[in-house]
Write a protein that holds these residues in place. Structure first.
Motif, mmCIF file in Angstrom:
data_model
loop_
_atom_site.group_PDB
_atom_site.id
_atom_site.type_symbol
_atom_site.label_atom_id
_atom_site.label_comp_id
_atom_site.label_asym_id
_atom_site.label_seq_id
_atom_site.Cartn_x
_atom_site.Cartn_y
_atom_site.Cartn_z
ATOM 1 N N GLY A 337 0.795 -1.226 0.000
ATOM 2 C CA GLY A 337 0.000 0.000 0.000
ATOM 3 C C GLY A 337 0.823 1.269 0.000
ATOM 4 O O GLY A 337 0.587 2.171 -0.810
ATOM 5 N N LEU A 338 1.810 1.367 0.900
ATOM 6 C CA LEU A 338 2.602 2.596 0.991
ATOM 7 C C LEU A 338 3.444 2.837 -0.258
ATOM 8 O O LEU A 338 3.542 3.987 -0.721
ATOM 9 N N PRO A 339 4.070 1.807 -0.871
ATOM 10 C CA PRO A 339 4.734 2.053 -2.153
ATOM 11 C C PRO A 339 3.776 2.526 -3.236
ATOM 12 O O PRO A 339 4.146 3.346 -4.082
ATOM 13 N N ASP A 340 2.526 2.027 -3.220
ATOM 14 C CA ASP A 340 1.543 2.500 -4.195
ATOM 15 C C ASP A 340 1.237 3.984 -3.982
ATOM 16 O O ASP A 340 1.126 4.756 -4.937
ATOM 17 N N VAL A 341 1.088 4.380 -2.713
ATOM 18 C CA VAL A 341 0.849 5.788 -2.396
ATOM 19 C C VAL A 341 2.020 6.630 -2.891
ATOM 20 O O VAL A 341 1.834 7.669 -3.547
ATOM 21 N N ALA A 342 3.243 6.197 -2.575
ATOM 22 C CA ALA A 342 4.430 6.956 -2.957
ATOM 23 C C ALA A 342 4.575 7.031 -4.478
ATOM 24 O O ALA A 342 4.918 8.090 -5.030
ATOM 25 N N GLY A 343 4.314 5.928 -5.163
ATOM 26 C CA GLY A 343 4.433 5.906 -6.620
ATOM 27 C C GLY A 343 3.431 6.822 -7.291
ATOM 28 O O GLY A 343 3.759 7.552 -8.231
ATOM 29 N N ALA A 344 2.187 6.794 -6.823
ATOM 30 C CA ALA A 344 1.146 7.651 -7.397
ATOM 31 C C ALA A 344 1.449 9.128 -7.124
ATOM 32 O O ALA A 344 1.235 9.988 -7.983
ATOM 33 N N LEU A 345 1.971 9.422 -5.932
ATOM 34 C CA LEU A 345 2.338 10.804 -5.615
ATOM 35 C C LEU A 345 3.481 11.294 -6.500
ATOM 36 O O LEU A 345 3.491 12.441 -6.953
ATOM 37 N N ALA A 346 4.451 10.414 -6.751
ATOM 38 C CA ALA A 346 5.567 10.779 -7.625
ATOM 39 C C ALA A 346 5.070 11.089 -9.034
ATOM 40 O O ALA A 346 5.530 12.044 -9.675
ATOM 41 N N ALA A 347 4.109 10.294 -9.518
ATOM 42 C CA ALA A 347 3.539 10.543 -10.846
ATOM 43 C C ALA A 347 2.773 11.859 -10.871
ATOM 44 O O ALA A 347 2.879 12.635 -11.832
ATOM 45 N N LEU A 348 2.018 12.139 -9.812
ATOM 46 C CA LEU A 348 1.280 13.393 -9.727
ATOM 47 C C LEU A 348 2.231 14.582 -9.692
ATOM 48 O O LEU A 348 2.054 15.576 -10.414
ATOM 49 N N ALA A 349 3.254 14.496 -8.855
ATOM 50 C CA ALA A 349 4.206 15.593 -8.744
ATOM 51 C C ALA A 349 4.972 15.804 -10.044
ATOM 52 O O ALA A 349 5.332 16.932 -10.388
ATOM 53 N N GLY A 350 5.211 14.718 -10.779
ATOM 54 C CA GLY A 350 5.939 14.809 -12.037
ATOM 55 C C GLY A 350 5.067 15.114 -13.228
ATOM 56 O O GLY A 350 5.562 15.219 -14.356
ATOM 57 N N GLY A 351 3.738 15.230 -13.012
ATOM 58 C CA GLY A 351 2.829 15.559 -14.104
ATOM 59 C C GLY A 351 2.590 14.435 -15.071
ATOM 60 O O GLY A 351 2.190 14.665 -16.221
#
Length: 490
Positions: A337-351
């Protein structure tokens, strides 16, 4: 972080004598602080109740209730007790306990000795991760001639080390991670004995309460929360500091003292805390009740304003990646779960497909709540979801324009002891995606099916997975290389 200045609003209590920047030795300590009168367990419980003393490590649990539970367990089991000072302070943004341990260890040991005498404890154990803190407390034990009755245990510097179950496991010589089966340290803690466990500031507050008495102790603060609180103010503050302030002081005053404004948002309580909007933060007081009413928490006593010069979502994504790597990795919410949260946030921050990434962040963060072996996933979820609320306009910019146009300055500390980073030989990479599968939340795939490798070092906890990814890469395109320190690059 631990070199922070100490500031005071009003006369210092816990931080008395720290204005000059040095360590308070035993002789100086006794001149500054009254010698607390030793009392029995009933008297100590009554004192803690009269002073409304609550834990200062995050949960804010009433100290008198902890005392009662230990006394009852010891009587029922006919066992000796142990007093444990939790001085690990794994929060990257916190330094208040380390400041006390390094520079005012005797005020902590006063409180621990008071509790140990009242409970008839077998020993006092001070658990720390910081080398300088360990040396200071060991010296204090010798200064007080407590050898044989008190000892220091050094544990690994990790975010989860300070969780009560992890701490007890570490003291008992086991791996310091939260146990899969929850239990109460008051029943079975160090060496299986009833254990009184609280953080360093709590024992220091107990000593001050005993020295002053409930009446004088409550002359500062607010009726529901008498006394002072220690706060670590960092983030974008120009003058970061550990601040001792009466409970109930305006948060805006604290920020002003440290050369900062609330700006777009302020993180309160640490990385298991919550974000407040700038307007809300300026109307809030430094108390458990006021912060709770505003939607935040006092937590570990951390206040982190974030300036307008950095990308808020990029900062949050950095911290989320750090928190995912710092988990024990022993249950689904932490491992997946936490890697999924981090991965999705990285994609959001990177556009990268930001609208879908925003929904993935929300969904993944909600999925981990109340499903972990400890409170780590819940805390990370609160940190992330409140960030999306407070920085809603910034998230909208990322969705609409692929970013907000601001760099990520690293205002929020996301410390790691990592010494290696990943590199890709693009002439060999065929976009198989095995590295992204093994390092979820750290490596992600772009819209063309190729891996996006972070510039930051690989956290130590993920090094085994990183080495596995290198070994399994079909194109032999991935490699681990030593991190080059910033000073060397300069």
């Amino acid at each position: 972080m631990t070199g922070l200045a100490v500031r005071q609003i009003g006369p210092g209590r816990l931080t008395r004598g720290l204005e000059g920047g040095g360590r308070v030795d035993w002789e100086t300590h006794r001149r500054l602080h009254p010698d607390p009168r030793m009392i029995g367990s009933d008297g100590l419980i009554a004192l803690a109740e009269a002073g409304r003393l609550c834990g200062r490590g995050g949960a804010g649990f009433p100290f008198a209730t902890k005392l009662r539970a230990v006394v009852a367990s010891a009587a029922r089991r006919r066992k000796r007790t142990v007093v444990v000072v939790n001085g690990t302070e794994g929060e990257p943004g916190s330094a208040k306990d380390k400041v006390l341990l390094r520079r005012a260890p005797h005020v902590i040991l006063d409180g621990a000795a008071l509790a140990a005498t009242a409970l008839g404890a077998r020993e006092i154990v001070v658990a720390v991760t910081d080398e300088e803190a360990a040396a200071s407390v060991e010296l204090a034990i010798r200064e007080r001639e407590l050898d044989g009755r008190a000892r220091v245990v050094r544990l690994p510097e990790r975010f989860i080390t300070g969780e009560s179950g992890a701490l007890v496991r570490g003291i008992n010589g086991r791996r310091p991670i939260p146990p899969g089966r929850k239990g109460r340290t008051s029943t079975r803690g160090v060496d299986g004995l009833p254990t009184l466990l609280s953080n360093a500031e709590t024992y220091a507050q107990l000593a001050v309460l005993a020295g002053l008495g409930p009446g004088a102790y409550g002359k500062v603060g607010i009726p529901e929360e008498p006394g002072t609180v220690l706060l670590t103010v960092t983030g974008s503050a120009r003058f970061p500091a550990v601040v001792e302030t009466p409970a109930g002081a305006p948060l805006a005053h604290l920020l002003d003292l440290c050369g900062s404004r609330a700006g777009e948002g302020v993180l309160v309580g640490g990385y298991h805390g919550a974000w407040l909007s700038g307007d809300t933060a300026t109307r809030t007081q430094a108390s458990r009740a006021s912060l709770r009413e505003a939607g935040g928490t006092l937590g570990a006593g951390i206040v982190m304003p974030i300036g307008r010069g950095t990308c808020p979502l990029g900062e949050v994504a950095r911290v989320a990646r750090y928190l995912a790597a710092e988990s024990a990795g022993q249950c689904g919410p932490c491992r997946l779960g936490l890697p999924d949260v981090a991965g999705a946030l990285a994609a959001l921050a990177g556009g990268q497909d930001a609208a879908a990434a925003l929904e993935r962040v929300r969904r993944a963060a909600r999925m981990v709540v109340r499903r972990g072996a400890c409170a780590h996933p819940d805390g990370v979820s609160r940190f992330v979801l409140t960030a999306l609320e407070v920085f809603e306009a910034d998230a909208a910019d990322h969705v609409a324009h692929g970013g907000c146009g601001r760099p990520v300055l690293g205002v929020l500390p996301a410390e790691t002891d990592a010494q290696l980073r990943l590199e890709v030989d693009w002439s060999r990479c065929d976009g198989h995606g095995l590295c992204a599968g093994l390092l979820r939340g750290t490596v992600r795939m772009d819209e063309y099916g190729y891996p996006v490798i972070p510039a930051e070092p690989i956290p130590a906890a993920l090094e085994p997975d990183a080495r596995r990814a290198v070994a399994m890469c079909p194109g032999l395109a991935l490699r681990l290389v030593p991190r080059v320190p910033k000073e060397a690059r300069r």
